[in-house]
Design a protein around this motif. Structure first.
Motif, PDB file in Angstrom:
ATOM      1  N   PHE A 279      13.078  30.671  23.028  1.00 34.64           N
ATOM      2  CA  PHE A 279      12.098  31.618  22.492  1.00 34.64           C
ATOM      3  C   PHE A 279      12.611  32.178  21.166  1.00 34.64           C
ATOM      4  O   PHE A 279      11.868  32.253  20.173  1.00 34.64           O
ATOM      5  CB  PHE A 279      11.864  32.731  23.511  1.00 34.64           C
ATOM      6  CG  PHE A 279      11.040  33.892  23.017  1.00 34.64           C
ATOM      7  CD1 PHE A 279       9.767  33.703  22.503  1.00 34.64           C
ATOM      8  CD2 PHE A 279      11.544  35.192  23.085  1.00 34.64           C
ATOM      9  CE1 PHE A 279       9.004  34.783  22.056  1.00 34.64           C
ATOM     10  CE2 PHE A 279      10.794  36.266  22.643  1.00 34.64           C
ATOM     11  CZ  PHE A 279       9.524  36.060  22.128  1.00 34.64           C
ATOM     12  N   GLY A 280      13.892  32.516  21.115  1.00 37.58           N
ATOM     13  CA  GLY A 280      14.477  33.020  19.881  1.00 37.58           C
ATOM     14  C   GLY A 280      14.580  31.971  18.793  1.00 37.58           C
ATOM     15  O   GLY A 280      14.503  32.279  17.597  1.00 37.58           O
ATOM     16  N   PHE A 281      14.721  30.715  19.201  1.00 34.78           N
ATOM     17  CA  PHE A 281      14.866  29.605  18.255  1.00 34.78           C
ATOM     18  C   PHE A 281      13.508  29.123  17.742  1.00 34.78           C
ATOM     19  O   PHE A 281      13.435  28.402  16.736  1.00 34.78           O
ATOM     20  CB  PHE A 281      15.603  28.462  18.954  1.00 34.78           C
ATOM     21  CG  PHE A 281      16.054  27.349  18.053  1.00 34.78           C
ATOM     22  CD1 PHE A 281      17.008  27.556  17.080  1.00 34.78           C
ATOM     23  CD2 PHE A 281      15.527  26.074  18.198  1.00 34.78           C
ATOM     24  CE1 PHE A 281      17.439  26.518  16.253  1.00 34.78           C
ATOM     25  CE2 PHE A 281      15.947  25.025  17.391  1.00 34.78           C
ATOM     26  CZ  PHE A 281      16.902  25.254  16.416  1.00 34.78           C
ATOM     27  N   SER A 282      12.448  29.513  18.409  1.00 35.51           N
ATOM     28  CA  SER A 282      11.107  29.019  18.083  1.00 35.51           C
ATOM     29  C   SER A 282      10.719  29.198  16.612  1.00 35.51           C
ATOM     30  O   SER A 282      10.227  28.257  15.985  1.00 35.51           O
ATOM     31  CB  SER A 282      10.071  29.690  18.992  1.00 35.51           C
ATOM     32  OG  SER A 282       8.796  29.170  18.767  1.00 35.51           O
TER      33      SER A 282
ATOM     34  N   LYS B 203      11.421   6.493   8.825  1.00 38.77           N
ATOM     35  CA  LYS B 203      11.219   7.932   8.986  1.00 38.77           C
ATOM     36  C   LYS B 203      12.079   8.467  10.123  1.00 38.77           C
ATOM     37  O   LYS B 203      12.164   7.877  11.197  1.00 38.77           O
ATOM     38  CB  LYS B 203       9.741   8.240   9.249  1.00 38.77           C
ATOM     39  CG  LYS B 203       9.406   9.718   9.118  1.00 38.77           C
ATOM     40  CD  LYS B 203       7.912   9.975   9.184  1.00 38.77           C
ATOM     41  CE  LYS B 203       7.591  11.440   8.943  1.00 38.77           C
ATOM     42  NZ  LYS B 203       6.138  11.729   9.044  1.00 38.77           N
ATOM     43  N   ALA B 204      12.720   9.580   9.872  1.00 38.73           N
ATOM     44  CA  ALA B 204      13.580  10.198  10.874  1.00 38.73           C
ATOM     45  C   ALA B 204      12.742  10.861  11.963  1.00 38.73           C
ATOM     46  O   ALA B 204      11.566  11.190  11.761  1.00 38.73           O
ATOM     47  CB  ALA B 204      14.485  11.223  10.206  1.00 38.73           C
ATOM     48  N   LYS B 205      13.377  11.073  13.123  1.00 40.28           N
ATOM     49  CA  LYS B 205      12.727  11.801  14.212  1.00 40.28           C
ATOM     50  C   LYS B 205      13.656  12.894  14.701  1.00 40.28           C
ATOM     51  O   LYS B 205      14.863  12.674  14.861  1.00 40.28           O
ATOM     52  CB  LYS B 205      12.370  10.860  15.366  1.00 40.28           C
ATOM     53  CG  LYS B 205      11.638  11.574  16.495  1.00 40.28           C
ATOM     54  CD  LYS B 205      10.839  10.626  17.371  1.00 40.28           C
ATOM     55  CE  LYS B 205       9.956  11.414  18.322  1.00 40.28           C
ATOM     56  NZ  LYS B 205       9.089  10.549  19.145  1.00 40.28           N
ATOM     57  N   LEU B 206      13.092  14.075  14.905  1.00 39.47           N
ATOM     58  CA  LEU B 206      13.864  15.193  15.419  1.00 39.47           C
ATOM     59  C   LEU B 206      13.390  15.499  16.834  1.00 39.47           C
ATOM     60  O   LEU B 206      12.211  15.735  17.063  1.00 39.47           O
ATOM     61  CB  LEU B 206      13.710  16.416  14.517  1.00 39.47           C
ATOM     62  CG  LEU B 206      14.563  17.631  14.900  1.00 39.47           C
ATOM     63  CD1 LEU B 206      15.027  18.382  13.652  1.00 39.47           C
ATOM     64  CD2 LEU B 206      13.794  18.595  15.809  1.00 39.47           C
ATOM     65  N   LEU B 207      14.336  15.461  17.772  1.00 43.02           N
ATOM     66  CA  LEU B 207      14.053  15.778  19.172  1.00 43.02           C
ATOM     67  C   LEU B 207      14.555  17.186  19.469  1.00 43.02           C
ATOM     68  O   LEU B 207      15.751  17.474  19.332  1.00 43.02           O
ATOM     69  CB  LEU B 207      14.742  14.766  20.094  1.00 43.02           C
ATOM     70  CG  LEU B 207      14.377  13.297  19.888  1.00 43.02           C
ATOM     71  CD1 LEU B 207      15.170  12.420  20.844  1.00 43.02           C
ATOM     72  CD2 LEU B 207      12.886  13.070  20.048  1.00 43.02           C
ATOM     73  N   TYR B 208      13.618  18.040  19.852  1.00 44.07           N
ATOM     74  CA  TYR B 208      13.933  19.435  20.162  1.00 44.07           C
ATOM     75  C   TYR B 208      13.933  19.589  21.682  1.00 44.07           C
ATOM     76  O   TYR B 208      12.882  19.601  22.321  1.00 44.07           O
ATOM     77  CB  TYR B 208      12.885  20.341  19.510  1.00 44.07           C
ATOM     78  CG  TYR B 208      12.893  21.782  19.966  1.00 44.07           C
ATOM     79  CD1 TYR B 208      14.074  22.497  20.084  1.00 44.07           C
ATOM     80  CD2 TYR B 208      11.691  22.443  20.256  1.00 44.07           C
ATOM     81  CE1 TYR B 208      14.077  23.824  20.494  1.00 44.07           C
ATOM     82  CE2 TYR B 208      11.675  23.776  20.653  1.00 44.07           C
ATOM     83  CZ  TYR B 208      12.862  24.455  20.777  1.00 44.07           C
ATOM     84  OH  TYR B 208      12.859  25.767  21.187  1.00 44.07           O
ATOM     85  N   PHE B 209      15.121  19.651  22.266  1.00 46.61           N
ATOM     86  CA  PHE B 209      15.253  19.810  23.715  1.00 46.61           C
ATOM     87  C   PHE B 209      15.195  21.310  24.038  1.00 46.61           C
ATOM     88  O   PHE B 209      16.032  22.090  23.577  1.00 46.61           O
ATOM     89  CB  PHE B 209      16.575  19.209  24.193  1.00 46.61           C
ATOM     90  CG  PHE B 209      16.622  17.716  24.050  1.00 46.61           C
ATOM     91  CD1 PHE B 209      16.128  16.894  25.042  1.00 46.61           C
ATOM     92  CD2 PHE B 209      17.131  17.129  22.893  1.00 46.61           C
ATOM     93  CE1 PHE B 209      16.156  15.509  24.908  1.00 46.61           C
ATOM     94  CE2 PHE B 209      17.168  15.747  22.755  1.00 46.61           C
ATOM     95  CZ  PHE B 209      16.673  14.939  23.760  1.00 46.61           C
ATOM     96  N   TYR B 210      14.180  21.664  24.808  1.00 43.76           N
ATOM     97  CA  TYR B 210      13.925  23.075  25.084  1.00 43.76           C
ATOM     98  C   TYR B 210      13.451  23.217  26.527  1.00 43.76           C
ATOM     99  O   TYR B 210      13.171  22.226  27.220  1.00 43.76           O
ATOM    100  CB  TYR B 210      12.837  23.604  24.132  1.00 43.76           C
ATOM    101  CG  TYR B 210      11.450  23.455  24.703  1.00 43.76           C
ATOM    102  CD1 TYR B 210      10.726  24.571  25.111  1.00 43.76           C
ATOM    103  CD2 TYR B 210      10.881  22.198  24.903  1.00 43.76           C
ATOM    104  CE1 TYR B 210       9.473  24.438  25.691  1.00 43.76           C
ATOM    105  CE2 TYR B 210       9.638  22.056  25.477  1.00 43.76           C
ATOM    106  CZ  TYR B 210       8.934  23.180  25.871  1.00 43.76           C
ATOM    107  OH  TYR B 210       7.713  23.037  26.466  1.00 43.76           O
TER     108      TYR B 210
ATOM    109  N   GLY C 158      22.529  25.173  21.277  1.00 43.07           N
ATOM    110  CA  GLY C 158      22.376  26.620  21.293  1.00 43.07           C
ATOM    111  C   GLY C 158      21.703  27.079  20.005  1.00 43.07           C
ATOM    112  O   GLY C 158      21.403  26.278  19.114  1.00 43.07           O
ATOM    113  N   TYR C 159      21.495  28.377  19.896  1.00 42.55           N
ATOM    114  CA  TYR C 159      20.796  28.928  18.726  1.00 42.55           C
ATOM    115  C   TYR C 159      21.599  28.682  17.447  1.00 42.55           C
ATOM    116  O   TYR C 159      22.823  28.839  17.421  1.00 42.55           O
ATOM    117  CB  TYR C 159      20.568  30.433  18.900  1.00 42.55           C
ATOM    118  CG  TYR C 159      19.884  31.056  17.712  1.00 42.55           C
ATOM    119  CD1 TYR C 159      18.508  30.983  17.579  1.00 42.55           C
ATOM    120  CD2 TYR C 159      20.625  31.680  16.706  1.00 42.55           C
ATOM    121  CE1 TYR C 159      17.870  31.518  16.476  1.00 42.55           C
ATOM    122  CE2 TYR C 159      19.992  32.225  15.597  1.00 42.55           C
ATOM    123  CZ  TYR C 159      18.615  32.135  15.486  1.00 42.55           C
ATOM    124  OH  TYR C 159      17.991  32.659  14.382  1.00 42.55           O
TER     125      TYR C 159
END
Length: 216
Positions: free
Chosen positions: A18-21, A3-10, A193-194
């Motif tokens: 906030f705009g990418f949320s 299973k893949a994993k996605l890391l969201y660095f924020y 970035g966005y």
């Protein structure tokens, strides 16, 4: 294929995050069967970067209309009022500690909690430097406030938070939001970035398809 994993660095104080949320929340909903998602705190505003909102006022007032137009989010009136007043101290530490505590207490979506932190600031004008201001947010996630509060005051969770900041640094993450899709030993930087949801979805589907084919 594992299973893949996605890391969201924020970072909770990152306006573009906030705009990418809405994008990252939609992606988690669409790919939850194939990908595990995790929000990773970045520690964008620490040390000598900590400053009152007034010092960023003109920059933010120029950037916000473009951000709203590109992403579809809206900055709330309470935030606009504290921006105008200007005394709020910009400091990533406590909201990032809150994320660390959240992840220690539940397996529910850290993406949702990241979004809620940003909404608290950018829509509702909540001062995220005050521990007691987190109570309503924490209880909305059905977590016991007194336990959460105690952990936020525990130096061990501050230490864990600073260790999390190092994940992005070690991976060469230079800005927020950034998204890395990890499958096995292979990592793909799919946003710096966005980036619109349609583009993100296409890229993720292409990578999953390629990795599935390669694993056969």
């Amino acid at each position: 294929m594992e299973k893949a994993k996605l890391l969201y660095f924020y970072d909770p104080l990152c306006g573009w995050c906030f705009g990418f949320s809405p994008v990252i929340k939609k992606l988690e909903k669409d790919f939850q069967e194939q990908i595990d998602f995790e929000a990773i705190s970045g520690g964008m505003v620490l040390g000598d970067r900590i400053k009152p909102l007034s010092e960023m006022k003109h920059y933010l007032q120029e950037a916000m209309p473009r951000l709203e137009e590109m992403t579809g989010v809206q900055f709330g009136k309470p935030y606009l009022e504290i921006l105008e007043e200007g005394s709020l101290l910009l400091n990533s530490e406590l909201p990032c500690i809150a994320m660390t505590v959240y992840k220690s207490m539940t397996n529910k979506s850290s993406i949702d909690f990241a979004s809620a932190l940003q909404s608290a600031l950018y829509e509702n004008g909540v001062n995220l430097n005050e521990i007691d201001n987190y109570q309503e947010l924490v209880e909305s996630f059905d977590l016991p406030w007194e336990v959460f509060r105690s952990k936020m005051e525990d130096s061990a969770y501050k230490e864990k938070t600073y260790q999390e900041f190092q994940i992005g640094q070690q991976m060469g993450i230079g800005g927020f939001p950034s998204v890395v899709l990890s499958i096995g030993k292979q990592g793909y930087l799919i946003a710096r970035g966005y980036r619109p949801e349609s583009e993100m979805k296409t890229v993720i589907e292409e990578i999953l398809s390629k990795e599935t084919a390669d694993s056969k």
